[in-house]
Write a protein that holds these residues in place. Structure first.
Motif, mmCIF file in Angstrom:
data_model
loop_
_atom_site.group_PDB
_atom_site.id
_atom_site.type_symbol
_atom_site.label_atom_id
_atom_site.label_comp_id
_atom_site.label_asym_id
_atom_site.label_seq_id
_atom_site.Cartn_x
_atom_site.Cartn_y
_atom_site.Cartn_z
ATOM 1 N N GLU A 407 3.147 5.816 -0.579
ATOM 2 C CA GLU A 407 3.114 6.774 0.531
ATOM 3 C C GLU A 407 1.915 7.718 0.496
ATOM 4 O O GLU A 407 1.344 8.026 1.552
ATOM 5 N N PRO A 408 1.456 8.187 -0.670
ATOM 6 C CA PRO A 408 0.295 9.091 -0.664
ATOM 7 C C PRO A 408 -1.002 8.450 -0.172
ATOM 8 O O PRO A 408 -1.938 9.175 0.198
ATOM 9 N N VAL A 409 -1.098 7.120 -0.166
ATOM 10 C CA VAL A 409 -2.364 6.487 0.225
ATOM 11 C C VAL A 409 -2.269 5.767 1.564
ATOM 12 O O VAL A 409 -3.216 5.075 1.954
ATOM 13 N N LEU A 410 -1.156 5.920 2.281
ATOM 14 C CA LEU A 410 -1.025 5.214 3.556
ATOM 15 C C LEU A 410 -2.136 5.596 4.529
ATOM 16 O O LEU A 410 -2.618 4.748 5.291
ATOM 17 N N ASP A 411 -2.539 6.850 4.521
ATOM 18 C CA ASP A 411 -3.573 7.315 5.451
ATOM 19 C C ASP A 411 -4.901 7.587 4.759
ATOM 20 O O ASP A 411 -5.804 8.181 5.359
ATOM 21 N N ALA A 412 -5.026 7.170 3.517
ATOM 22 C CA ALA A 412 -6.267 7.403 2.776
ATOM 23 C C ALA A 412 -7.368 6.476 3.285
ATOM 24 O O ALA A 412 -7.098 5.397 3.817
ATOM 25 N N PRO A 413 -8.636 6.888 3.153
ATOM 26 C CA PRO A 413 -9.738 6.028 3.602
ATOM 27 C C PRO A 413 -9.849 4.767 2.749
ATOM 28 O O PRO A 413 -9.488 4.762 1.569
ATOM 29 N N SER A 414 -10.348 3.705 3.366
ATOM 30 C CA SER A 414 -10.541 2.448 2.645
ATOM 31 C C SER A 414 -11.605 2.615 1.573
ATOM 32 O O SER A 414 -12.491 3.469 1.673
ATOM 33 N N GLY A 415 -11.505 1.771 0.552
ATOM 34 C CA GLY A 415 -12.491 1.808 -0.514
ATOM 35 C C GLY A 415 -11.909 1.297 -1.808
ATOM 36 O O GLY A 415 -10.707 1.020 -1.902
ATOM 37 N N PRO A 416 -12.738 1.180 -2.827
ATOM 38 C CA PRO A 416 -12.288 0.615 -4.101
ATOM 39 C C PRO A 416 -11.114 1.360 -4.725
ATOM 40 O O PRO A 416 -10.213 0.733 -5.295
ATOM 41 N N GLU A 417 -11.113 2.695 -4.637
ATOM 42 C CA GLU A 417 -10.016 3.450 -5.252
ATOM 43 C C GLU A 417 -8.691 3.137 -4.572
ATOM 44 O O GLU A 417 -7.663 2.955 -5.232
ATOM 45 N N ARG A 418 -8.712 3.065 -3.244
ATOM 46 C CA ARG A 418 -7.481 2.731 -2.518
ATOM 47 C C ARG A 418 -7.067 1.288 -2.803
ATOM 48 O O ARG A 418 -5.876 0.982 -2.907
ATOM 49 N N ASP A 419 -8.045 0.401 -2.930
ATOM 50 C CA ASP A 419 -7.732 -1.000 -3.245
ATOM 51 C C ASP A 419 -6.948 -1.099 -4.550
ATOM 52 O O ASP A 419 -5.993 -1.879 -4.662
ATOM 53 N N VAL A 420 -7.343 -0.316 -5.540
ATOM 54 C CA VAL A 420 -6.662 -0.346 -6.835
ATOM 55 C C VAL A 420 -5.214 0.113 -6.685
ATOM 56 O O VAL A 420 -4.282 -0.493 -7.234
ATOM 57 N N VAL A 421 -5.003 1.189 -5.928
ATOM 58 C CA VAL A 421 -3.646 1.709 -5.736
ATOM 59 C C VAL A 421 -2.788 0.699 -4.979
ATOM 60 O O VAL A 421 -1.618 0.470 -5.323
ATOM 61 N N LEU A 422 -3.344 0.078 -3.952
ATOM 62 C CA LEU A 422 -2.581 -0.910 -3.187
ATOM 63 C C LEU A 422 -2.234 -2.124 -4.046
ATOM 64 O O LEU A 422 -1.161 -2.727 -3.887
ATOM 65 N N HIS A 423 -3.124 -2.478 -4.945
ATOM 66 C CA HIS A 423 -2.838 -3.590 -5.860
ATOM 67 C C HIS A 423 -1.668 -3.240 -6.780
ATOM 68 O O HIS A 423 -0.768 -4.064 -7.008
ATOM 69 N N GLU A 424 -1.654 -2.018 -7.299
ATOM 70 C CA GLU A 424 -0.541 -1.591 -8.145
ATOM 71 C C GLU A 424 0.749 -1.493 -7.335
ATOM 72 O O GLU A 424 1.838 -1.808 -7.834
ATOM 73 N N ALA A 425 0.635 -1.062 -6.071
ATOM 74 C CA ALA A 425 1.818 -1.002 -5.207
ATOM 75 C C ALA A 425 2.378 -2.398 -4.952
ATOM 76 O O ALA A 425 3.598 -2.577 -4.842
ATOM 77 N N ARG A 426 1.503 -3.383 -4.854
ATOM 78 C CA ARG A 426 1.974 -4.771 -4.704
ATOM 79 C C ARG A 426 2.834 -5.172 -5.896
ATOM 80 O O ARG A 426 3.892 -5.801 -5.742
ATOM 81 N N LYS A 427 2.405 -4.807 -7.089
ATOM 82 C CA LYS A 427 3.189 -5.112 -8.285
ATOM 83 C C LYS A 427 4.535 -4.386 -8.247
ATOM 84 O O LYS A 427 5.570 -4.947 -8.635
ATOM 85 N N ASP A 428 4.518 -3.133 -7.774
ATOM 86 C CA ASP A 428 5.769 -2.376 -7.667
ATOM 87 C C ASP A 428 6.723 -3.029 -6.669
ATOM 88 O O ASP A 428 7.940 -3.070 -6.885
ATOM 89 N N ALA A 429 6.173 -3.514 -5.550
ATOM 90 C CA ALA A 429 7.011 -4.177 -4.544
ATOM 91 C C ALA A 429 7.631 -5.448 -5.117
ATOM 92 O O ALA A 429 8.802 -5.759 -4.861
ATOM 93 N N LYS A 430 6.850 -6.171 -5.896
ATOM 94 C CA LYS A 430 7.375 -7.389 -6.523
ATOM 95 C C LYS A 430 8.482 -7.042 -7.511
ATOM 96 O O LYS A 430 9.516 -7.720 -7.570
ATOM 97 N N ARG A 431 8.287 -5.970 -8.264
ATOM 98 C CA ARG A 431 9.310 -5.556 -9.223
ATOM 99 C C ARG A 431 10.597 -5.166 -8.497
ATOM 100 O O ARG A 431 11.701 -5.545 -8.925
ATOM 101 N N ALA A 432 10.482 -4.424 -7.403
ATOM 102 C CA ALA A 432 11.670 -4.041 -6.632
ATOM 103 C C ALA A 432 12.342 -5.271 -6.032
ATOM 104 O O ALA A 432 13.575 -5.357 -5.956
ATOM 105 N N ARG A 433 11.535 -6.229 -5.602
ATOM 106 C CA ARG A 433 12.088 -7.478 -5.057
ATOM 107 C C ARG A 433 12.897 -8.220 -6.114
ATOM 108 O O ARG A 433 14.021 -8.664 -5.858
#
Length: 527
Positions: A407-433
């Motif tokens: 949620e903190p990065v939903l409106d954040a600007p695109s870029g490498p830092e956001r890419d890293v967070v979204l990648h970690e969020a993908r892992k979190d989504a898989k864990r919740a699944r």
């Protein structure tokens, strides 16, 4: 090259020897069978091998050295499903061929194989052919004499059985059509799936196993508690251990398929390691992390080894598909050849490396550790509590973990830092699944629906991450092409398309999350 075939057959029992001496029903005219051809009799002499504790037999696997007939040699049969086994053959030799030994290593773990049972079969063979003379199935009547060789010799036992085996590419429906004709002739479906299984049941107990007669098909194996309890009775430990057991079984079962390079086997084995590791992390209140964390580290190592080939294959396929979408007039330079060179450079030797991993002490020790965990589960106090309350809290904890990161990065600007967070969020989504997958026996349809929502988030973020990785690869390809004096126009075009795709996924994310994060989805888990 491995000699492998898929065997689809059914076995039938008879209480007398009539089937072996002409008492079989007349099948000409049934289900397209134009003629039944008598192929004569043959004597088959087979010795079956297993560990002293019969680890192969426990998993429905048979390994034999057989003489007689037109397929003399070593035969390894791996169960696939009801009536279906994969048979891997090797030429006749005194010693067990190394590649067959490798295919059972996930079960034997370095334990030596010993002659277990000797079978002598007098087989009468009939071919069922259609009007064109094409073989549809083989009907065999066997008079079998079996004798146990280990741990101590037994008296011989004998029986008669009938097998109907489809020809290669045959229609399994033929077996259903023929069955009533066979049962009307006094035959009945065999209780046990193989001659070896019957020989073991007839000649004595398996070491540490059931008494003579064995466990009847269809009964649950000891230890599968969750499957045998109503939801209201199952504990959290029952539910979690049942899931853990299924993932461990998948890893061991897929080992031969990975060695044989069967389609999608590496991916499926890798997924099983991830599911297992995720369950350990999500259900730390059920299983003691002092035991499961070190195992999780080893599972992470195994998944990485399995991923060396898989990740490269997926990435190459993605770039290749994108390249195929580019109009011919915009494909400047040998881009496809450059992609193949780039991909090949990364896969050279990786196949041999993976087999080395599966043959190595570290992997086999991991399998032993997983067996030990099931034999003596490190259950915590919460494991004894009713499943629903413990499981629900674990699923919701993993959801909150995902929400806190995303949620903190939903409106954040695109870029490498956001890419890293979204990648970690993908892992979190898989864990919740995966946590919701574990919960399905306890929470039912709401857990299934919640798992589906987490899958949607995981897939969107996964597509975004795949684009990030693809752009890194495309930049590397462009550098190589430029150094070779080739045009980089098309590679740049592909890079731009991947960049646009990632931007599109980022625009979709807030709307998807708004739907997924609605309170009623989580409330349904509590109903």
């Amino acid at each position: 090259m491995v000699d492998m075939m898929r065997e689809i057959e059914r076995k039938y029992e008879t209480t007398d020897g009539d089937a072996a001496t002409g008492g079989l029903p007349e099948l000409a005219g049934v289900a397209g069978i134009a003629q039944v051809r008598d192929r004569g009799a043959v004597t088959l002499d087979a010795t079956y091998y297993d560990t002293p504790g019969q680890r192969l037999a426990a998993d429905g696997i048979t390994l034999r050295r057989r003489t007689g007939g037109d397929d003399a040699g070593w035969h390894l049969k791996l169960p696939v499903g009801p009536d279906v086994r994969d048979e891997i053959r090797a030429p006749l030799s005194d010693a067990l061929p190394a590649h067959l030994a490798g295919l059972v290593r996930s079960r034997t773990r370095g334990t030596g194989l010993v002659p277990l049972v000797h079978l002598l079969s007098e087989r009468n063979v009939r071919h069922l052919v259609d009007g064109d003379g094409t073989l549809l199935a083989e009907l065999s009547a066997d008079t079998v004499t079996a004798r146990r060789l280990a741990p101590a010799p037994s008296d011989p036992v004998s029986w008669t059985e009938v097998e109907v085996e489809l020809a290669e590419g045959g229609d399994p429906a033929l077996l259903d059509t023929l069955e009533p004709h066979l049962t009307d002739a006094g035959l009945r479906r065999a209780d046990l799936p193989s001659k070896l299984a019957r020989a073991l049941a007839e000649t004595g107990p398996r070491e540490g196993g059931p008494k003579k007669g064995g466990r009847k098909p269809g009964k649950k194996k000891a230890g599968k508690k969750a499957a045998g309890k109503k939801k209201a009775e199952a504990t959290a430990g029952d539910i979690v251990l049942d899931y853990v057991r299924r993932q461990i079984t998948a890893i061991v079962t897929l080992d031969p398929a990975v060695r044989l390079d069967t389609h999608d086997s590496v991916h499926r084995m890798r997924v099983a390691t991830r599911r297992l590791r995720s369950a350990f992390r999500s259900y730390r209140k059920v299983l003691d992390r002092a035991v499961t964390d070190p195992i999780g580290a080893e599972l992470k190592w195994l998944a990485a080894e399995l991923g060396i080939d898989r990740d490269r294959e997926v990435l190459t396929a993605r770039i290749g598909e994108r390249l195929a979408e580019v109009p011919v007039e915009l494909r400047l330079g040998p881009v496809a050849a450059r992609l193949e060179i780039w991909s090949h450079a990364r896969r050279t030797g990786s196949r041999d490396r993976l087999i080395g991993v599966l043959d190595g002490e570290r992997y086999l020790a991991l399998l032993d550790t997983l067996d030990a965990l099931l034999a003596d589960p490190p259950l915590r106090q919460a494991a004894a509590r009713p499943a629903a309350e413990v499981i629900r809290k674990a699923v919701l904890r993993d959801y909150e973990r995902l929400a806190d990161r995303l949620e903190p990065v939903l409106d954040a600007p695109s870029g490498p830092e956001r890419d890293v967070v979204l990648h970690e969020a993908r892992k979190d989504a898989k864990r919740a699944r995966y946590a919701a997958e574990v919960a399905r026996p306890a929470l039912g349809a709401p857990a299934k629906a919640f798992s589906g929502l987490m899958t949607e988030v995981q897939e969107l973020l996964g597509d975004h991450q795949d684009s990030v990785v693809a752009r890194e690869a495309l930049r590397e390809l462009a550098v190589q092409a430029h150094a070779a004096g080739e045009s980089t126009f098309t590679v740049g075009l592909l890079y731009g398309r991947e960049e646009a795709l990632a931007a599109a996924r980022e625009r979709e994310l807030p709307g998807l999350w708004a739907e997924v994060s609605r309170r009623e989805h989580r409330s349904a888990l509590e109903s």
